[in-house]
Design an enzyme around this catalytic site. Structure first.
Site, mmCIF file in Angstrom:
data_model
loop_
_atom_site.group_PDB
_atom_site.id
_atom_site.type_symbol
_atom_site.label_atom_id
_atom_site.label_comp_id
_atom_site.label_asym_id
_atom_site.label_seq_id
_atom_site.Cartn_x
_atom_site.Cartn_y
_atom_site.Cartn_z
ATOM 1 N N ASP A 1 0.817 -1.198 0.000
ATOM 2 C CA ASP A 1 0.000 0.000 0.000
ATOM 3 C C ASP A 1 0.857 1.257 0.000
ATOM 4 O O ASP A 1 2.083 1.198 0.193
ATOM 5 C CB ASP A 1 -0.919 0.016 1.237
ATOM 6 C CG ASP A 1 -1.961 -1.086 1.193
ATOM 7 O OD1 ASP A 1 -2.350 -1.482 0.078
ATOM 8 O OD2 ASP A 1 -2.386 -1.543 2.275
ATOM 9 N N TYR B 1 7.526 -9.399 7.138
ATOM 10 C CA TYR B 1 7.225 -7.985 7.328
ATOM 11 C C TYR B 1 7.831 -7.478 8.627
ATOM 12 O O TYR B 1 8.001 -8.245 9.587
ATOM 13 C CB TYR B 1 5.710 -7.745 7.347
ATOM 14 C CG TYR B 1 5.079 -7.645 5.985
ATOM 15 C CD1 TYR B 1 4.996 -6.425 5.319
ATOM 16 C CD2 TYR B 1 4.562 -8.770 5.352
ATOM 17 C CE1 TYR B 1 4.414 -6.326 4.065
ATOM 18 C CE2 TYR B 1 3.973 -8.683 4.092
ATOM 19 C CZ TYR B 1 3.902 -7.459 3.461
ATOM 20 O OH TYR B 1 3.325 -7.365 2.227
#
Length: 442
Positions: free
Chosen positions: A180, A239
């Site tokens: 994103d 992540y």
């Protein structure tokens, strides 16, 4: 009260929210938790206030420096100078072991148009400089720049088709996973194929590096098997989330402090604060006027949380295949088509650290919490919701299995709204066996 644990506010009803009067035809609902911590738990609006009132620019600048140095995942080791971590081990595991596995994938000999050349491209880019990965008209996206750079390497047949359709000369980049807006990547993986035989790996690397110096960088380019797919061939993704413990006003949230010693009531400035560009999350925070919701607004709420508690909450997820539909956003909770919502979490840990400080006149750097998550797949905004919810549950001193219990909820408002994207970074994508000893937080 509805059967699924949410209170419904009738449409077109005046909603009084700390002095503000609103007319709205929408239906607003608030999830009512039933555990002993329910009155101390932050609402969606209060979670936003707590998350966004942080010095995020320092995190953005830190990620920018990591991208500029071009060291990929190993550059994160600067956060843990006291740990016995050899950055070379990470690099060797990524470049040698995984490339070998991909190259040995069996494929049948093809001729004609199937005789194409596929390249694996490992990218590093700064999230704050782009509008996300996916190419969109009028926006500065990573995919848009990469595909424009690859345009010079497409074959004549494709170039003619693009010209006949009045389309720009661009290549096609398939990615391991879209990120994103605001999300950084240190070792994102994408692929590109062409039928031209004269294309060199170094040419592709140079073309991408010329697109946005200092913001987008091609770390490695290698020729791989034609059947390689960066998304479907991946076994795991890693992540990393950096959350500033400093609230921007010089106050540090010490990890050893529990919520019982740091309760507070929100002041007018905090109550009136609104996040930008997220009307959906703002609407979720409006509460009913009943007695139970008033209790949420008047009870003293925790101000700090324990990093060690967040670590205990996250560790409960390790080694389990669970449905993370309650921690997803922009993804249907019940899907009749497409991939399911189950994910297997290999690694989930949190610890505190300090960002490196370039100012020699300052003692130490910004104190932060680092969260490292490794799973076979992640849903939309899943990492950000997990981080925000873990912080919220740690602040109220919930049980260690609080995240597991929330997976059985019937409404996504049971979890916290997503944490800011500025703290999130896609570290790398793995195509070999996951090895926990290669993680940063052990």
């Amino acid at each position: 009260m509805l059967a699924n644990g949410v209170a419904k506010i009738p449409a077109a009803r005046k909603v009084v929210n700390r002095g503000s009067l609103m007319e709205n035809g929408k239906v607003y609902i608030h999830y009512n938790h039933t555990d002993p911590c329910r009155h101390s738990r932050w609402t969606a609006r209060e979670s936003y206030q707590y998350m966004y009132r942080r010095p995020w620019q320092k995190v953005v600048d830190f990620y920018s420096d990591l991208v500029s140095c071009g060291k990929g995942a190993s550059s994160l080791s600067s956060l843990f100078v006291d740990e016995k971590l050899v950055s070379q081990d990470i690099t060797e595991n990524f470049h040698s072991c995984e490339e070998t596995c991909i190259a040995n994938i069996p494929t049948k000999d093809k001729t004609g148009r199937w005789e194409r050349v596929t390249f694996k491209i490992v990218l590093s880019y700064h999230g704050g400089s782009f509008d996300g990965w996916q190419k969109q008209p009028g926006l500065n996206t990573v995919q848009g720049l990469v595909e424009k750079s690859l345009g010079r390497f497409v074959d004549e047949r494709k170039a003619k088709k693009l010209k006949d359709r009045s389309l720009p000369l661009e290549g096609c980049a398939v990615v391991a996973g879209r990120t994103d807006k605001g999300v950084t990547a240190l070792q994102q993986v994408c692929s590109f194929y062409t039928w031209r035989k004269d294309v060199k790996c170094g040419d592709i690397k140079d073309a991408i590096n010329e697109a946005a110096p200092g913001k987008l960088r091609a770390l490695t380019v290698a020729q791989v098997s034609r059947v390689f797919h960066p998304n479907f061939a991946a076994n795991w993704r890693r992540y990393f989330y950096i959350f500033p413990l400093d609230d921007g006003e010089g106050q540090i949230n010490h990890s050893e402090m529990g919520c019982s010693n740091c309760a507070y009531a929100l002041d007018d400035e905090q109550i009136n604060w609104q996040p930008e560009n997220d009307e959906e999350e703002q609407s979720m925070s409006l509460l009913d006027e009943n007695e139970d919701d008033n209790m949420y607004n008047t009870v003293a709420k925790p101000r700090n949380f324990s990093v060690d508690k967040v670590n205990k909450l996250l560790q409960q997820l390790e080694g389990r295949s669970l449905s993370y539909k309650m921690f997803a956003r922009d993804t249907k909770a019940s899907r009749s088509t497409g991939p399911p919502t189950e994910c297997f979490m290999f690694h989930a840990r949190a610890t505190d650290a300090k960002l490196p400080n370039d100012d020699k006149n300052c003692v130490g750097g910004l104190r932060v919490m680092c969260v490292e998550l490794v799973a076979n797949r992640f849903l939309r905004k899943m990492v950000r919701v997990l981080v925000a919810t873990a912080i919220r549950e740690a602040a109220v001193g919930a049980d260690d299995d609080a995240l597991l219990k929330l997976m059985e909820a019937t409404c996504r408002r049971a979890t916290a709204p997503p944490a800011p994207p500025e703290g999130l970074c896609l570290v790398d994508v793995g195509y070999g066996e996951f090895k926990q000893e290669k993680c940063l937080i052990l």
